[in-house]
Design a protein around this motif. Sequence first.
Motif, mmCIF file in Angstrom:
data_model
loop_
_atom_site.group_PDB
_atom_site.id
_atom_site.type_symbol
_atom_site.label_atom_id
_atom_site.label_comp_id
_atom_site.label_asym_id
_atom_site.label_seq_id
_atom_site.Cartn_x
_atom_site.Cartn_y
_atom_site.Cartn_z
ATOM 1 N N THR A 143 0.633 -1.209 -0.105
ATOM 2 C CA THR A 143 -0.011 -0.042 -0.070
ATOM 3 C C THR A 143 0.863 1.403 0.232
ATOM 4 O O THR A 143 0.166 2.355 -0.319
ATOM 5 N N SER A 144 2.234 1.088 0.330
ATOM 6 C CA SER A 144 3.162 2.406 0.407
ATOM 7 C C SER A 144 4.243 1.949 0.181
ATOM 8 O O SER A 144 4.847 0.642 0.236
ATOM 9 N N GLU A 145 5.182 2.851 -0.241
ATOM 10 C CA GLU A 145 6.373 2.471 -0.259
ATOM 11 C C GLU A 145 7.284 2.378 1.013
ATOM 12 O O GLU A 145 8.238 1.570 0.925
ATOM 13 N N GLU A 146 6.572 2.729 2.039
ATOM 14 C CA GLU A 146 7.107 2.180 3.274
ATOM 15 C C GLU A 146 7.218 0.860 3.400
ATOM 16 O O GLU A 146 7.888 0.125 4.221
#
Length: 162
Positions: A143-146
Amino acid sequence: MLLEFTYTKEEYADGWRNYLFLTKVFNNFDLVILVCSLLIPIYLFYQYGFSEVYVILAFVIYFINITVITVIIIRPYIIYKEYEQLRHPYKLLFEDDKITFDAHAVHSTMTWDIYKHYRENKNYFYLIQKKRSYTLIPKRVFTSEEEICAFRQLLTSHLTTP
């Protein structure tokens, strides 16, 4: 980290092709050679005519090219169609001490040593068991780059990059 996804036919084929180039089974120079080899029979026919030797050579060259093109372009679609489990949802739970794999008819818990290495490119992670055996994980499931960075860190703590 829990990852849930279902491969699309296009995604699986793209991941397959990318893996061939990522592991250097094929490279761009091979494709240039392939294209150039298609011109050899044309040149020979134009320069020397249609002798038996040149016709046989042309047949061999075109057969090899068709085989390579089939492996690169058509084979991943055939595999996707053949193996039903590729069309069903995958649930992979990655923990520090184990990996739980749940996909169609396969339910198992494994240790990290089932995988030897990992590789990645812009769109996928490849968890490699053997040279031609890997688990493809599309980056779109994050869901995210993190999350991608956290997964990469988890992989780095258990696997190497060749």
